[in-house]
Design an enzyme around this catalytic site. Structure first.
Site: not given
Length: 166
Positions: A60-61
């Site tokens: 996600c990052a």
């Protein structure tokens, strides 16, 4: 309904599946300052919506950082990242990561976006990794529901779709 897995196990997606050509469903999410944000707030712009389960995880990052970098090369395109993380956590993460080209939005309160776009994972109360491109007239021009939530989306296809959208 699309079949999606999380760490190899099937999960249930709640809501309506969105398809290319559909009128983009409206939604109500929260900005980091707790103001409500709807699809209409970016009317007249192309939107690339990057959906992630939780900003505090590796994929996600990386996804958020990638679209933050690409946003600078996408004039006229609003890049939104939506998760169920609390707005405060999103703001903290963005500050630490230097994210400034993407608008982070939280769907934690009502799962309005998750249900409208069919990405609410019932078992986890998270959003399933996905990408949507919506043109300036609110038509969906690109959709990717990532089959395995822990995998990356097709960045290149999404970016090309955003460039082509008007």
């Amino acid at each position: 309904m699309k079949q999606v897995t999380f760490k190899g196990k099937p999960v249930t997606l709640v809501g309506n599946t969105v398809q290319v050509g559909d009128q983009a469903p409206d939604f109500k999410v929260l900005a980091n300052d707790l103001t409500e944000v709807t699809l209409n707030d970016s009317k007249g712009h192309v939107r690339l919506i990057s959906v992630v389960p939780s900003i505090d995880t590796g994929v996600c990052a990386e996804q958020t950082r990638r679209f933050n970098e690409e946003a600078a090369q996408l004039p006229g395109v609003k890049v939104l990242t939506i998760s169920v993380d609390l707005p405060f956590a999103q703001a903290r993460w963005c500050g630490a990561a230097g994210i400034d080209n993407v608008q982070m939005l939280s769907d934690h309160r009502d799962l309005s976006f998750g249900n409208a776009y069919g990405v609410h994972i019932k078992e986890l109360r998270l959003l399933s990794r996905s990408i949507f491109v919506i043109d300036s007239s609110d038509r969906v021009t690109y959709v990717e529901y990532v089959d395995e939530v822990t995998n990356h989306p097709n960045y290149e296809a999404a970016i090309e779709a955003a460039k082509r959208a008007k």
